[in-house]
Design an enzyme around this catalytic site. Sequence first.
Site, PDB file in Angstrom:
ATOM      1  CG  ASP A   1      -0.285   2.221   4.890  1.00 17.60           C
ATOM      2  OD1 ASP A   1      -0.863   3.271   4.673  1.00 17.60           O
ATOM      3  OD2 ASP A   1      -0.976   1.032   5.070  1.00 17.60           O
ATOM      4  CB  THR A   2       5.496   0.669   3.317  1.00 22.48           C
ATOM      5  OG1 THR A   2       4.655   0.112   2.004  1.00 22.48           O
ATOM      6  CG2 THR A   2       4.591   0.116   4.329  1.00 22.48           C
ATOM      7  NE  ARG A   3       4.803   4.594  -4.203  1.00 17.85           N
ATOM      8  CZ  ARG A   3       3.514   4.635  -4.348  1.00 17.85           C
ATOM      9  NH1 ARG A   3       2.799   5.496  -3.631  1.00 17.85           N
ATOM     10  NH2 ARG A   3       2.804   3.688  -5.153  1.00 17.85           N
TER      11      ARG A   3
ATOM     12  N   GLY B   1       0.939   5.796 -19.151  1.00 19.17           N
ATOM     13  CA  GLY B   1       0.199   5.844 -20.203  1.00 19.17           C
ATOM     14  C   GLY B   1      -0.289   4.222 -20.583  1.00 19.17           C
TER      15      GLY B   1
ATOM     16  CD  GLU C   1      -0.413  -5.523  -6.542  1.00 17.68           C
ATOM     17  OE1 GLU C   1      -0.121  -4.683  -7.373  1.00 17.68           O
ATOM     18  OE2 GLU C   1       0.251  -5.590  -5.435  1.00 17.68           O
TER      19      GLU C   1
ATOM     20  NE  ARG D   1      -4.111   1.933   0.762  1.00 14.27           N
ATOM     21  CZ  ARG D   1      -4.472   2.892  -0.140  1.00 14.27           C
ATOM     22  NH1 ARG D   1      -3.667   3.325  -1.261  1.00 14.27           N
ATOM     23  NH2 ARG D   1      -5.490   3.906   0.399  1.00 14.27           N
ATOM     24  N   GLY D   2       1.012   1.675  -1.115  1.00 12.37           N
ATOM     25  CA  GLY D   2       2.011   2.999  -1.225  1.00 12.37           C
ATOM     26  C   GLY D   2       1.782   3.981  -0.250  1.00 12.37           C
TER      27      GLY D   2
END
Length: 812
Positions: A39-41, A69, A103, A36-37
């Site tokens: 939260d942890t990216r 794109g 995903e 989850r970007g």
Amino acid sequence: MAFANTQIIPYSPPPPSSSSSRSTQQFTYEVFLSFRGKDTRYGFTDHLYEALISHGIHTFRDDNELERGGVIASDLRKAIEESKIFVIIFSENYANSRWCLDELVEISQSQRLILPIFYHVDPSDVRKQTGSYKQAFVDHEKEADEEKREKIQKWRSALMKVGNLAGYDLQKYRHETTLIKKIIDDILEELNSKFLLPISKELVGMNSRLEYLISLINLESNDARMIGIYGLGGIGKTTISKVVYNNIFNLFESSIFLEKVRERSHNSSSQLQLQKELLNGAIKGKNVEIISVHEGINMIKQRLRSKRVLLILDDVDELEQLKSLAGEHSWFGPKSRIIITTRDQHLLKKHKVDALYKVMELDAKESFQLFCQHAFNNNDCEKDFVSLSNDVVNYANGLPLALEVLGSFLFNKSVHDWESTLQKLKKQPKIEIQNVLKISYEGLDKGEQETFLDIACFFNGCNENDVIRLIENARIDITVLHDKSLITLFGNTIRMHDLVQEMGREIVRHCKETGKWSRLWDPNDISLVLKNQTGTDSIEGIFLDMSKSREMEFTTKAFRRMKRLRLFKVYWSCGFTSFMGREYPKLLVPKDFEFPSCDLRYLHWEGYPLESLPSNFDGENLVELNLKKSSIKYLWQSEKLREKLQVLNLSTSHQLTYMPCFFNMPNMEKLNIESCGGLEKVDQSIGFLKNLTSLDLSFCQKIEKLPRTIQRLVALQELNLEGCENLRSLPSNICRLKSLEYLNLSRCLKLKTFPEISENMECLSFLDLSQTGIEDIPESIEYLRNLIHLHLESCTELRSLSKNISSLFRRL
């Protein structure tokens, strides 16, 4: 720490109209990160991603890999399909993202390894959708239609399935870095287990060889090192390099095994392809494109000079291949190891490798074990096949390829089949073995091939110096053959593996007509050619062992067309056959026999039956003439210049009465007239032999004196006069033989005096006067300053010793 950027590049010929695969891997990515970007990216995920990349693990994360794109759903699904390991980072808000949950469903349906990480969440919250995950699903279920409810159920099932897997709970680790290290180590272990090269599980004789080779590789050294493995074709170079690879590849950032380099290096485009494979193997996930070999060299230097690389180049045969793939140590980072396998030792020396390892044949015990593995599927031999198995093992002579081929061929066959196969092998070697060995022969130039065939047919087991003398330009050829592992040198003795020798002889036998073979060595073949008079100008050499032959007749007509005869030897390997106390004449030769001699370099005819060489004998190119135990009375009828002649052996030719004139042999080096009982004197012309190093006149019992011209033999090192019973004196000027090292006068019963030594003889170290009639030792014996051995046994006439001899004794 272990590293894992590993690429195995095997090769098999591509099918028509297709290119060969660059890799055995079926995955584009080794690791797929799901997270989850929000939260942890920029924290944990970023740190984990960087750690994966730094260890050479090609990793997918959506914000780095998908092009802008693009159709995200299809690209994502493709990335999942092409990934090997999935790392799912369950964070507090993971379940809030429909993207993440979709995903996860895709990932959970794969049959591959999934590693869940529970980042600040309880694993039970993920499995049971409690805590923050409960609230996320409450939000998802609001106003959900039937289709969405089905999707939500798939999300819950995926969370339960993956949440139940063994994973990593951050709460059990004191630091995030500790957790990341654990994850990396586990992924590396999983990846490495998939990259072992395929080899037999029951390798024979490998442990000791591997231990020594690893010591040469010297893993402790911080320098980049190159190691060369060389040896005969079929000896096991590729096998041992694969074993080394499997044992150490996990110690490197990048590991690449390029197979069959020789076979694949036909032109510049082939070299370009090899460079691409090397770069793609070392730089994971990047499909490298280069348009020239020069560009490839520059890219290898740039991309690999800071990496710790293991590169194995298998079956290299040209320096250009090395220059384009591993030109210098500086191309690779510290602690890199480049291992090169080849048949050509000189190639490795020219490339300046740091260490050389020669793969030797298996010993008898190892050979038997390897053969049994293939012939009986175990290490033991069946009772009825022990003797036959030993015969096959002896035939293979320690060559693993031959043991495997023959063992597999004889598997599950009867005793009769085995016996039949062994008989057939004597005349027709297995083509699978011959084809491998023949590759080295085909890599030789024309002159080297001719020397190889001469050794295979005639000179296996002979003295290197003799072969160099007898074969034109052999010195450099022998070096090449040795470097290419086609021969070995034990001291000064040339040895050729039995199967390599058989390969060479099979090349000679390729023509069906025996009379058109270039070399003849089998008595039956020689008899057939001479009897049918089918000899041609293709024949360059004949070696006839009369011990193995039936009665045979030589005729001028049978030899007439052999205009290119270079090497001609008639001999008894087991000595003359005796019949009723006398020599039995198995070879019939007419008195007017003639044979071609213009190209002849070597004539060895033991027991030559005629009084002299033929009247038309040329011998212009003759280098060695050996007519020991002959019936010859005088050597030749003409005094033609024979300036190439270096060795003349007329020993034990009892009927020899005339010493040849030596004016026409200015380059003679060795002269053996031993036991020629009919010879009364030595010709004065012997003094013209300025290059003579060895003169043997032992047991020439009628010789009474030596000519004064003997003083001119300035190169003479050995003079043997043992058993010259009628020799009464030595020339007074014998001390001028400044190079003389060995002088044997033992059993010269009528020799009463030893000449005064008027000047130093600094080289003489051996003097034998035992059983002579010597009465006095001259005072001048002190000039023999380097004498080591002096023999005076049984000198019954000796009256006194020189007063100066005591100084000699102190030196002896």
